[in-house]
Motif scaffolding. Structure first.
Motif, PDB file in Angstrom:
ATOM      1  N   VAL A 136      65.078   3.003  51.711  1.00  0.00           N
ATOM      2  CA  VAL A 136      64.992   1.701  52.374  1.00  0.00           C
ATOM      3  C   VAL A 136      64.231   0.701  51.505  1.00  0.00           C
ATOM      4  CG1 VAL A 136      64.044   0.472  54.367  1.00  0.00           C
ATOM      5  CG2 VAL A 136      65.231   2.652  54.689  1.00  0.00           C
ATOM      6  N   PHE A 137      63.175   1.161  50.840  1.00  0.00           N
ATOM      7  CA  PHE A 137      62.358   0.254  50.030  1.00  0.00           C
ATOM      8  C   PHE A 137      62.642   0.391  48.535  1.00  0.00           C
ATOM      9  CE2 PHE A 137      59.913   0.942  53.952  1.00  0.00           C
ATOM     10  CZ  PHE A 137      59.778  -0.374  54.371  1.00  0.00           C
ATOM     11  N   SER A 138      63.783   0.962  48.217  1.00  0.00           N
ATOM     12  CA  SER A 138      64.157   1.078  46.810  1.00  0.00           C
ATOM     13  C   SER A 138      64.501  -0.299  46.251  1.00  0.00           C
ATOM     14  CB  SER A 138      65.361   2.010  46.660  1.00  0.00           C
ATOM     15  OG  SER A 138      66.524   1.402  47.196  1.00  0.00           O
ATOM     16  N   PRO A 139      64.316  -0.502  44.951  1.00  0.00           N
ATOM     17  CA  PRO A 139      64.647  -1.810  44.364  1.00  0.00           C
ATOM     18  C   PRO A 139      66.120  -2.174  44.521  1.00  0.00           C
ATOM     19  CG  PRO A 139      64.171  -0.173  42.661  1.00  0.00           C
ATOM     20  CD  PRO A 139      63.756   0.426  43.962  1.00  0.00           C
ATOM     21  N   ALA A 140      67.000  -1.172  44.551  1.00  0.00           N
ATOM     22  CA  ALA A 140      68.423  -1.475  44.713  1.00  0.00           C
ATOM     23  C   ALA A 140      68.706  -2.051  46.097  1.00  0.00           C
ATOM     24  CB  ALA A 140      69.252  -0.213  44.486  1.00  0.00           C
TER      25      ALA A 140
END
Length: 536
Positions: free
Chosen positions: A124-128
């Motif tokens: 959810v908080f990934s850069p992608a």
């Protein structure tokens, strides 16, 4: 029924988050925000009148649009349905996104609750994901992520079942078609690795290749969604779908990570840093050797410049439009692989890998928020256009996306000049027309004309409209970009209705038969499993 503390906590947290999202009247200023605000609002307007959202009546200066009929319709319908409950389409969109984030926690793979929470948090908080959310705001793609994760995990773990996953694949198809293409290709790659064992009580278990189950699942998904894609294919010649989706600035070769002069420079750059972070995390954890890790590396490669030759020769890839879409599945695969791999390697590798995974967040495009235009059921099109133009610079005529504009779109300008703000005008001059009923799928007028002529309606021409004059079916013509109906002299009653595509009706029958057959097969399978259980 017993509920664990974890489940109760998740439900309570979800309620708080949904309430907060509903109360927060802002959106990230993404490039796709415009349509993902308008479509749910139009779904609301249709549902409120008891009409299916197969025609969006207020778009294109109230001439209407086929809209989500040429798109995966499930996401706008979900957001519009929630908006109908919560009051505005914007609230529905925000609530749907929060529910999708919670669904990521529920479906995240892992052997422990903590591992599942960590994996879901990484995704959810990934850069992608954050780059997509703040840079483009592709609502349908974000809502499809939990379902895509389930299917990818089934394929990677070789738990693919043709019936269950065929149904899920069909739902994903209706949610977001490009994600379905990526999930299908990932599943195909995972399935080619080798056979899996499927237990059959009558045979004691047999080995079968997952690629066979994948093929059957694709056929099931196609059958269950035939009511949507068959009419879409039939209507496609009237619309510039190919050139709009894959031409010009949207051509995939202009949007590969690392290409010079990309269409959206900030997003392309941020996705490049995200790719470096994912690869570093996979290498530092040793997860690149696992099946998930290798698939994640392949997804990252497909998003990047070295894969340009593949985008030229493999036809389905071009329809993904933006190669960086592959960074979504890469995030799902990489997060799961990293958490699973470092679980046995100690705290230091975990910290290093997660830091490498998340640190490219600093390259996410600058966050800009715009006010929710608060489009509700009773918001009239002119008011909606003014609010959209004021809040984030959208077109005040509420023009739908290019691929949903028919080939005769260039004639809409003169047609608008003819009609002005009126619902209809009678030609030749001297006649009058009074609107009796004006609903999304039915328009009825009383016409009085001194001589035979054509009644031009404020309705974008489409092959699905059919007309009746004095309750007698008649041929529909086209004046400019609008529907035209020939009327006799004197007083007449004209009705124009949306005619359901016979292919859609046939598709519904096929889908229903297939669904019933699947339910019978599933029930028979469970009966056989119970019969094979040892009796004590």
């Amino acid at each position: 029924m017993k509920f664990s503390r974890y489940a109760v906590s998740l439900v309570l947290a979800g309620g708080v988050l949904v309430a907060g999202a509903v109360a927060f009247p802002y959106f990230p200023r993404g490039t796709d925000l415009y349509v993902h605000i308008l479509w749910p609002w139009q779904v609301m307007r249709c549902l409120a009148t008891g009409s299916l959202p197969v025609w969006l009546p207020d778009l294109n200066a109230e001439f209407g649009s086929p809209g989500i009929g040429l798109y995966s319709p499930l996401s706008p319908t979900i957001c519009g349905g929630l908006g109908l409950i919560l009051g505005t389409g914007g609230r529905g969109v925000r609530a749907a996104l929060v529910l999708a984030a919670l669904a990521m926690v529920v479906v995240a793979p892992g052997r422990s609750r903590g591992g599942r929470l960590a994996t879901a948090g990484l995704v959810v908080f990934s850069p992608a994901m954050l780059t997509e959310f703040f840079g483009r705001f592709p609502v349908a793609q974000l809502l499809a992520a939990p379902l895509a994760w389930v299917l990818i995990e089934h394929a990677v773990a070789r738990r693919w079942r043709w019936d269950r996953d065929g149904l899920l694949l069909g739902l994903l198809w209706l949610m977001h078609a490009p994600t379905t293409v990526m999930v299908g290709l990932i599943s195909g790659a995972a399935s080619l690795a080798g056979p899996s064992v499927e237990n059959h009580p009558s045979e004691g278990g047999r080995r079968r290749r997952p690629i066979l189950d994948l093929g059957l699942a694709v056929l099931v998904a196609a059958g269950l969604t035939m009511w949507h894609w068959w009419p879409l294919l039939a209507a496609a010649p009237d619309f510039p779908l190919g050139s709009a989706l894959t031409g010009g600035e949207h051509h995939p070769l202009r949007n590969l990570i690392g290409v010079s002069g990309p269409h959206l420079f900030e997003i392309n750059t941020a996705m490049g840093w995200a790719a470096i972070g994912f690869l570093t995390a996979l290498l530092s954890s040793g997860a690149w050797r696992t099946r998930r890790g290798l698939l994640a590396v392949a997804a990252i490669a497909l998003a990047s410049l070295p894969s340009a030759p593949l985008w030229r020769v493999i036809a389905p890839l071009a329809w993904l439009q933006f190669p960086w879409r592959w960074m979504g599945p890469a995030a799902l695969l990489a997060a799961t692989a990293v958490v699973e791999q470092v679980r046995h390697r100690g705290r230091v590798p975990l910290v290093v890998s997660i830091t490498a995974f998340l640190i490219p967040v600093v390259a996410v495009p600058a966050v800009q928020f715009v006010a929710d235009p608060a489009l509700g059921v009773n918001t009239e099109p002119v008011t909606a256009g003014e609010r959209v133009a004021e809040t984030f610079g959208g077109n005040p005529l509420l023009v739908d996306v290019r691929e949903h504009r028919p080939l005769w779109w260039e004639d809409l300008g003169p047609t608008m000049a003819l009609l002005g703000s009126r619902r209809a005008v009678v030609a030749p001059a001297g006649g009058t027309a009074q609107v009796v009923d004006w609903r999304p799928l039915r328009r009825r007028l009383e016409v009085e004309s001194p001589r035979p002529g054509a009644l031009v309606l404020r309705l974008l021409a489409d092959r699905h409209w059919q007309a009746a004059v004095n309750r007698q079916p008649t041929t529909i013509g086209r004046w400019g970009a609008a529907v035209a109906v020939d009327v006799p002299g004197g007083r007449s009653e004209v009705e124009v209705r949306w005619r359901r595509d016979p292919r859609a009706s046939a598709g519904v029958v096929v889908s229903a038969i297939l669904l019933v057959g699947m339910l019978i097969s599933s029930r028979r399978h469970r009966f056989m499993l119970r019969a094979a259980e040892p009796r004590l």
